[in-house]
Design an enzyme around this catalytic site. Sequence first.
Site, PDB file in Angstrom:
ATOM      1  N   ASP A 156      -6.029   0.811   8.356  1.00  0.00           N
ATOM      2  CA  ASP A 156      -5.550   0.576   7.195  1.00  0.00           C
ATOM      3  C   ASP A 156      -6.345  -0.764   6.558  1.00  0.00           C
ATOM      4  O   ASP A 156      -5.853  -0.785   5.266  1.00  0.00           O
ATOM      5  CB  ASP A 156      -4.051   0.622   6.966  1.00  0.00           C
ATOM      6  N   LYS A 200       0.834  -1.134  -0.168  1.00  0.00           N
ATOM      7  CA  LYS A 200       0.131  -0.105  -0.036  1.00  0.00           C
ATOM      8  C   LYS A 200       0.767   1.380   0.018  1.00  0.00           C
ATOM      9  O   LYS A 200       1.958   1.320   0.686  1.00  0.00           O
ATOM     10  CB  LYS A 200      -0.711  -0.097   1.295  1.00  0.00           C
TER      11      LYS A 200
END
Length: 314
Positions: A176, A11
């Site tokens: 997240d 990410k």
Amino acid sequence: MPTITEPAPAKINLALHVRRRRPDGYHDLETLFAFATGGDLITVEPAEANCLTITGPFAAALLPPQSTTPTPSTTPAKAGAQLGADNEDAHGSPNAAPGAAPWQGNLVTAAADAFTTAFAPSTHHALTLEKHLPIASGIGGGSADAAATLRALARLHGVTSTDPRLHEIAAKLGADVPACLANRTTLGTGKGDTLTTLEGLPGTPLLLVNPGVAVSTAAVFKTWDGQDRGPIPEGALLDRAKAGRNDLEPPALALAPEIAQVRALLGAAHGVLLSRMSGSGATCFALFETPQARDTAAIAAQARGWWILATTLA
């Protein structure tokens, strides 16, 4: 039932604006999430008892604290290593659900336990984590692994990927994790787990570089000056990213000055479209006009002994 293999892509935060600290200890933020085509790998299959095996170049970095940990970049794969804490969330909150202590209390096994509780009680699984991403590096390694575990188990048990319970589990694991579960370009607001899908930049050459230092997310947020410098502007994704910033970069630089060297190399690279630190660091990224420009920068970074991943945006 079949064996399921699920990628856990790195990410990156194309921009990360920290707006304020919340009473619950989280932070309100705005972030542009994007994902690489490379990262870790999760494999799950039915088993008589729960077990976790860790392989890959960063397996040894996840050994228990009392174990001797060689340099990750040169460590051979370690079968059966115990997974420790992998603090990858960009909001400075605990990674696991409150009170959770399953399978050593890590994100991958916490995700597996939460899934089986919700969808497949009394079942057991053999999990393998192939660890290619460095630990505590701002690219969502732990969160991505947890999300990939949820996706893999959903496929194994025939659970639709849009089942709202999967998102609920992900949100409890860390701010997240929902973005990593979605695994697509999104605007994250609130704690980062309120997601709006955006048009991405698939195929854009991407280089990730880490100078070989781990940065504590909690320490970075503690060093953040608390100033709200405004929202991410509207517009096309790349324009929004260029006009944005990473509010965690200055405090991370104070803790790990090596980040400045990476930023300087990437910022001066030929053909770079955007370079920035991701998450709470220390990994930095750059988007490039061409694969050739990316690969030239990758060679320069690798020559300094830094970890690199030359890939593309998903």
